[in-house]
Design a protein around this motif. Structure first.
Motif, PDB file in Angstrom:
ATOM      1  N   ALA A 145      -1.826  10.805   0.544  1.00 16.98           N
ATOM      2  CA  ALA A 145      -2.987   9.936   0.714  1.00 16.98           C
ATOM      3  C   ALA A 145      -4.265  10.765   0.812  1.00 16.98           C
ATOM      4  O   ALA A 145      -5.308  10.389   0.258  1.00 16.98           O
ATOM      5  CB  ALA A 145      -2.817   9.075   1.972  1.00 16.98           C
ATOM      6  N   TYR A 146      -4.199  11.909   1.486  1.00 15.97           N
ATOM      7  CA  TYR A 146      -5.395  12.757   1.605  1.00 15.97           C
ATOM      8  C   TYR A 146      -5.860  13.225   0.223  1.00 15.97           C
ATOM      9  O   TYR A 146      -7.046  13.196  -0.087  1.00 15.97           O
ATOM     10  CB  TYR A 146      -5.102  13.948   2.511  1.00 15.97           C
ATOM     11  CG  TYR A 146      -6.252  14.912   2.623  1.00 15.97           C
ATOM     12  CD1 TYR A 146      -7.455  14.504   3.189  1.00 15.97           C
ATOM     13  CD2 TYR A 146      -6.149  16.217   2.142  1.00 15.97           C
ATOM     14  CE1 TYR A 146      -8.529  15.376   3.282  1.00 15.97           C
ATOM     15  CE2 TYR A 146      -7.218  17.088   2.234  1.00 15.97           C
ATOM     16  CZ  TYR A 146      -8.405  16.667   2.808  1.00 15.97           C
ATOM     17  OH  TYR A 146      -9.471  17.525   2.882  1.00 15.97           O
ATOM     18  N   PHE A 188      -5.364  11.739  -2.634  1.00  6.63           N
ATOM     19  CA  PHE A 188      -5.927  10.616  -3.389  1.00  6.63           C
ATOM     20  C   PHE A 188      -7.262  10.150  -2.818  1.00  6.63           C
ATOM     21  O   PHE A 188      -8.162   9.754  -3.558  1.00  6.63           O
ATOM     22  CB  PHE A 188      -4.941   9.433  -3.404  1.00  6.63           C
ATOM     23  CG  PHE A 188      -3.808   9.603  -4.387  1.00  6.63           C
ATOM     24  CD1 PHE A 188      -4.062   9.854  -5.732  1.00  6.63           C
ATOM     25  CD2 PHE A 188      -2.489   9.497  -3.972  1.00  6.63           C
ATOM     26  CE1 PHE A 188      -3.025  10.005  -6.635  1.00  6.63           C
ATOM     27  CE2 PHE A 188      -1.448   9.649  -4.873  1.00  6.63           C
ATOM     28  CZ  PHE A 188      -1.718   9.908  -6.201  1.00  6.63           C
ATOM     29  N   ALA A 189      -7.406  10.217  -1.500  1.00  9.86           N
ATOM     30  CA  ALA A 189      -8.614   9.668  -0.896  1.00  9.86           C
ATOM     31  C   ALA A 189      -9.776  10.644  -0.951  1.00  9.86           C
ATOM     32  O   ALA A 189     -10.936  10.241  -1.038  1.00  9.86           O
ATOM     33  CB  ALA A 189      -8.337   9.260   0.551  1.00  9.86           C
ATOM     34  N   ARG A 190      -9.504  11.954  -0.903  1.00  6.25           N
ATOM     35  CA  ARG A 190     -10.595  12.888  -0.680  1.00  6.25           C
ATOM     36  C   ARG A 190     -10.746  14.010  -1.705  1.00  6.25           C
ATOM     37  O   ARG A 190     -11.838  14.543  -1.859  1.00  6.25           O
ATOM     38  CB  ARG A 190     -10.410  13.566   0.688  1.00  6.25           C
ATOM     39  CG  ARG A 190     -10.912  12.743   1.844  1.00  6.25           C
ATOM     40  CD  ARG A 190     -12.391  12.498   1.705  1.00  6.25           C
ATOM     41  NE  ARG A 190     -13.003  12.213   2.987  1.00  6.25           N
ATOM     42  CZ  ARG A 190     -13.273  11.001   3.440  1.00  6.25           C
ATOM     43  NH1 ARG A 190     -12.992   9.960   2.703  1.00  6.25           N
ATOM     44  NH2 ARG A 190     -13.844  10.841   4.612  1.00  6.25           N
ATOM     45  N   ARG A 221      -6.519  12.374 -11.196  1.00 10.07           N
ATOM     46  CA  ARG A 221      -6.505  11.489 -10.047  1.00 10.07           C
ATOM     47  C   ARG A 221      -6.415  10.009 -10.441  1.00 10.07           C
ATOM     48  O   ARG A 221      -5.607   9.264  -9.879  1.00 10.07           O
ATOM     49  CB  ARG A 221      -7.739  11.716  -9.177  1.00 10.07           C
ATOM     50  CG  ARG A 221      -7.644  10.902  -7.910  1.00 10.07           C
ATOM     51  CD  ARG A 221      -8.640  11.326  -6.899  1.00 10.07           C
ATOM     52  NE  ARG A 221      -9.941  10.748  -7.176  1.00 10.07           N
ATOM     53  CZ  ARG A 221     -10.900  10.638  -6.269  1.00 10.07           C
ATOM     54  NH1 ARG A 221     -10.699  11.086  -5.067  1.00 10.07           N
ATOM     55  NH2 ARG A 221     -12.048  10.102  -6.593  1.00 10.07           N
ATOM     56  N   PHE A 232      -3.200   7.821  -9.499  1.00  9.93           N
ATOM     57  CA  PHE A 232      -3.377   6.795  -8.471  1.00  9.93           C
ATOM     58  C   PHE A 232      -2.876   5.444  -8.987  1.00  9.93           C
ATOM     59  O   PHE A 232      -2.174   4.711  -8.282  1.00  9.93           O
ATOM     60  CB  PHE A 232      -4.850   6.703  -8.056  1.00  9.93           C
ATOM     61  CG  PHE A 232      -5.084   5.832  -6.854  1.00  9.93           C
ATOM     62  CD1 PHE A 232      -4.636   6.215  -5.601  1.00  9.93           C
ATOM     63  CD2 PHE A 232      -5.756   4.625  -6.979  1.00  9.93           C
ATOM     64  CE1 PHE A 232      -4.845   5.421  -4.484  1.00  9.93           C
ATOM     65  CE2 PHE A 232      -5.969   3.819  -5.867  1.00  9.93           C
ATOM     66  CZ  PHE A 232      -5.513   4.214  -4.618  1.00  9.93           C
ATOM     67  N   ILE A 279       1.330   5.208   1.327  1.00 10.29           N
ATOM     68  CA  ILE A 279       0.255   6.064   0.779  1.00 10.29           C
ATOM     69  C   ILE A 279      -0.987   5.211   0.632  1.00 10.29           C
ATOM     70  O   ILE A 279      -2.085   5.580   1.061  1.00 10.29           O
ATOM     71  CB  ILE A 279       0.652   6.645  -0.593  1.00 10.29           C
ATOM     72  CG1 ILE A 279       1.966   7.420  -0.501  1.00 10.29           C
ATOM     73  CG2 ILE A 279      -0.465   7.536  -1.129  1.00 10.29           C
ATOM     74  CD1 ILE A 279       2.394   8.043  -1.799  1.00 10.29           C
ATOM     75  N   VAL A 318      -4.566   5.662   2.338  1.00  6.59           N
ATOM     76  CA  VAL A 318      -5.766   5.869   1.514  1.00  6.59           C
ATOM     77  C   VAL A 318      -6.857   4.918   1.985  1.00  6.59           C
ATOM     78  O   VAL A 318      -8.021   5.305   2.146  1.00  6.59           O
ATOM     79  CB  VAL A 318      -5.452   5.661   0.018  1.00  6.59           C
ATOM     80  CG1 VAL A 318      -6.735   5.564  -0.797  1.00  6.59           C
ATOM     81  CG2 VAL A 318      -4.587   6.794  -0.506  1.00  6.59           C
ATOM     82  N   GLN A 319      -6.481   3.660   2.233  1.00  9.84           N
ATOM     83  CA  GLN A 319      -7.466   2.674   2.697  1.00  9.84           C
ATOM     84  C   GLN A 319      -8.123   3.120   3.999  1.00  9.84           C
ATOM     85  O   GLN A 319      -9.332   2.983   4.177  1.00  9.84           O
ATOM     86  CB  GLN A 319      -6.797   1.313   2.926  1.00  9.84           C
ATOM     87  CG  GLN A 319      -6.120   0.732   1.718  1.00  9.84           C
ATOM     88  CD  GLN A 319      -7.112   0.182   0.725  1.00  9.84           C
ATOM     89  OE1 GLN A 319      -8.122   0.810   0.448  1.00  9.84           O
ATOM     90  NE2 GLN A 319      -6.822  -0.973   0.176  1.00  9.84           N
ATOM     91  N   ARG A 339     -10.465   6.237   3.414  1.00 10.28           N
ATOM     92  CA  ARG A 339     -11.715   5.942   2.732  1.00 10.28           C
ATOM     93  C   ARG A 339     -12.776   5.439   3.703  1.00 10.28           C
ATOM     94  O   ARG A 339     -13.964   5.494   3.420  1.00 10.28           O
ATOM     95  CB  ARG A 339     -11.487   4.894   1.646  1.00 10.28           C
ATOM     96  CG  ARG A 339     -10.919   5.501   0.389  1.00 10.28           C
ATOM     97  CD  ARG A 339     -10.723   4.438  -0.659  1.00 10.28           C
ATOM     98  NE  ARG A 339     -10.235   5.011  -1.900  1.00 10.28           N
ATOM     99  CZ  ARG A 339      -9.640   4.304  -2.838  1.00 10.28           C
ATOM    100  NH1 ARG A 339      -9.471   3.013  -2.686  1.00 10.28           N
ATOM    101  NH2 ARG A 339      -9.234   4.884  -3.936  1.00 10.28           N
TER     102      ARG A 339
END
Lengths: 297, 280
Positions: free
Chosen positions: B95-96, B98-100, B106, B110, B157, B161-162, B165
């Motif tokens: 998740a990190y 994908f989020a950051r 990507r 995703f 995940i 991610v939510q 963000r």
């Protein structure tokens, strides 16, 4: 003059941009590596393998033997249980999903009210969704509905009720969605003299439609895969007369009781295609009724 | 004023009226587990036993299929606890990223990750089983935990991610200016801030694994390794009236950990679940 001032500015942002995000792109893949390995070895690889196996005779212990379209042809034209399984699953999805969503929306609107008890009620309605997938609850169903599970229609109905009983999960999502609808809309409707039904049709439904759509897709996909209740209620047989022979139950029986793994793989792929087709259809139809505020997406 | 109060009372009454049949099966199970075995089927809907007996629970102090019953609890705790830890670890890492983090694939990765949430498990069941069989892992807990170490539960995940963000980027950037790399930022800035998401993931994974029947049914065959759902299945196969009592007692006991988790974390669970649906 301006050109002299302009030039260094983008250079600085570019440099800091590189430092901010691009230190080493490999770091991202380091974080992703467990997921990548899982996606390759446990998702993509098995999808390809099961496609291959679906064209073979395979019993786990001897090498798979290529039989072409045999498994598919047998399932679709010869095996009566296959169609019974399709029918039982189809009925279950078509009945349980709309009823569950209607119950969820109704209860969400009911408890969406300023009250200190709201949180408690929300939890109480949600509780069955945490318990409902367990063998324990399936056992309860089996005993409580003991008189029903002997007749085909009622046995399926008992399983539909078990699924509807778990409406708390979509309800919680509906409730959060309802609370995001700006109250000004309702105030305006009240000023215009709209009654409750009109308000529901013209404000609640369209504003909630993305959430309804999400729940519809999610619930439909899940309903196709329900297994435990049918297994427990019918002792893993799908009786009476295949009325509770859910597709997943029949697939399990073929693959792991009879060890006809080629046939079960073909069934797995047909399920995948069916779920993908239904999802695509739902997305397609959503254009007509799902309303995105501001139309951002 | 009075009319409004009356309406509120009516509302409470109506909600409670709806909740009664909804919660009845659980209350029924608790009560029926104290019924004499022969009474269970005869008066299947009635709530109260003619007289309370503890025999059903006493029998669970013994053995089932030659295995002490506490063993099934221990196995379930091991599988569900291991799965919870594995999911927290692997899903937060993914998740990190994908989020950051920025990396070339990507977008498509995703999208692929989201698609796997929808993938029916049955489409990959047989090759997965073959793999674990080749690895000699059938009839161990590995096929149940290893997939979670490899972040195959994409739902979580997405959930994380939510959450990530929503963390202000300024915090990451401040840490970067202080010379932290992505790994430090993940451990020192992001993880502490998404603790609610980690707890939500751990508890949901625990409960879902605790309830999960199909994969435990497929992978575990030695009664010594049976988890609670499989132990309950042993009862289902018998038609003996007398075994109905212990079956219900074990069913009731198997729900206790879920109810305890729910009682302790209900707000977190309900809200964690609700946000997963909204920002999709």
């Amino acid at each position: 003059m301006t050109t002299v001032l302009d030039r260094p500015v983008p250079a600085v942002t570019a440099a800091s941009g590189r430092r901010r995000y691009g230190e080493r792109p490999s770091v991202a893949y380091l974080f992703l590596s467990p997921w990548v390995v899982g996606a390759l070895l446990l998702t993509l690889g098995p999808m390809a393998a099961s496609l291959y196996l679906s064209f073979t005779d395979y019993d786990l212990f001897t090498a798979p033997e290529w039989v072409g379209w045999d498994n598919y042809v047998r399932a679709l034209t010869v095996d009566p249980h296959f169609w019974n399984a399709v029918e039982a699953t189809g009925k279950f999805v078509l009945i349980s999903v709309p009823v569950q969503l209607a119950a969820a929306l109704g209860v969400a609107m009911l408890i969406n009210r300023r009250s200190r008890a709201q949180g408690t009620y929300r939890s109480a309605f949600y509780a069955p969704s945490l318990l409902g997938a367990s063998v324990s609850v399936a056992v309860v169903w089996r005993v409580i509905f003991n008189d029903w599970i002997g007749t085909p229609e009622r046995a399926l109905l008992a399983l539909v009720l078990l699924s509807v009983w778990q409406f708390g999960a979509p309800m919680v999502i509906f409730l959060a969605g309802l609370q995001q609808i700006p109250s000004e809309y309702y105030d305006a409707a009240a000023v215009d003299g709209a009654g409750p039904w009109r308000t529901f049709r013209s404000i609640t439904l369209p504003m909630l439609s993305p959430v309804i759509f999400f729940n519809l897709v999610y619930d439909t996909i899940r309903a196709f895969q329900v297994f435990t209740g049918a297994y427990v209620v019918s002792n893993g047989t799908g009786r009476p007369s295949d009325s509770t022979l859910f597709y997943t139950l029949y697939l399990y029986e073929k693959g792991f009781v009879e060890f006809k793994m080629g046939y079960a793989s073909a069934m797995g792929w047909m399920l995948l295609v069916a779920v993908a087709a239904v999802t695509a259809l739902l997305f397609r139809l959503s254009r007509n009724w799902v309303f995105y505020a501001g139309d951002e997406s | 004023m009075n009319a409004a109060r009356l309406r509120t009372a009516g509302w409470h009454l109506f909600v409670l009226l709806l909740l009664t049949p909804l919660l009845y099966p659980i209350v029924w199970l608790a009560a029926a587990s104290f019924k004499p075995g022969s009474e269970v089927l005869e008066q299947s809907l009635s709530l109260l036993p003619s007289h309370f007996v503890f025999d059903n629970y006493r029998e669970l102090g013994g053995e089932l299929a030659g295995v002490p019953v506490w063993r099934f609890f221990a196995n379930s705790i091991l599988v569900a606890g291991g799965s919870a830890l594995a999911n927290v670890l692997s899903c937060s890492l993914a998740a990190y990223a994908f989020a950051r983090l920025r990396f070339r694939l990507r977008g498509p990765l995703f999208a692929f990750m989201l698609a796997t949430i929808m993938l029916p498990a049955h489409a990959v069941l047989i090759p997965q089983y073959t793999i674990f069989q080749r690895l000699g892992m059938v009839d161990t807990f590995w096929p149940l935990i290893l997939p979670k170490l490899l972040a195959t539960d994409a739902f979580f995940i997405f959930l994380m991610v939510q959450f990530m963000r929503n963390i202000p980027r300024e915090l990451d950037e401040a840490a970067r200016l202080d010379g932290c790399g992505s790994i430090r930022i993940f451990g020192a800035v992001i993880l502490p801030l998404v603790r609610p998401a980690l707890v939500t993931t751990a508890i949901f994974t625990f409960i879902w694994t605790w309830n999960d029947f199909l994969s435990q049914l497929i992978y575990l065959s030695d009664p010594e390794k049976y988890t609670l759902p499989l132990a309950l299945r042993l009862f289902i196969d018998t038609t003996d009236q007398a075994s109905y009592g212990p079956m219900l007692a074990l069913s009731a006991l198997a729900l206790v950990p879920i109810l305890l988790f729910f009682a302790a974390f209900q707000r977190l669970l309900v809200e964690g679940f609700a946000t997963s649906g909204l920002k999709g």
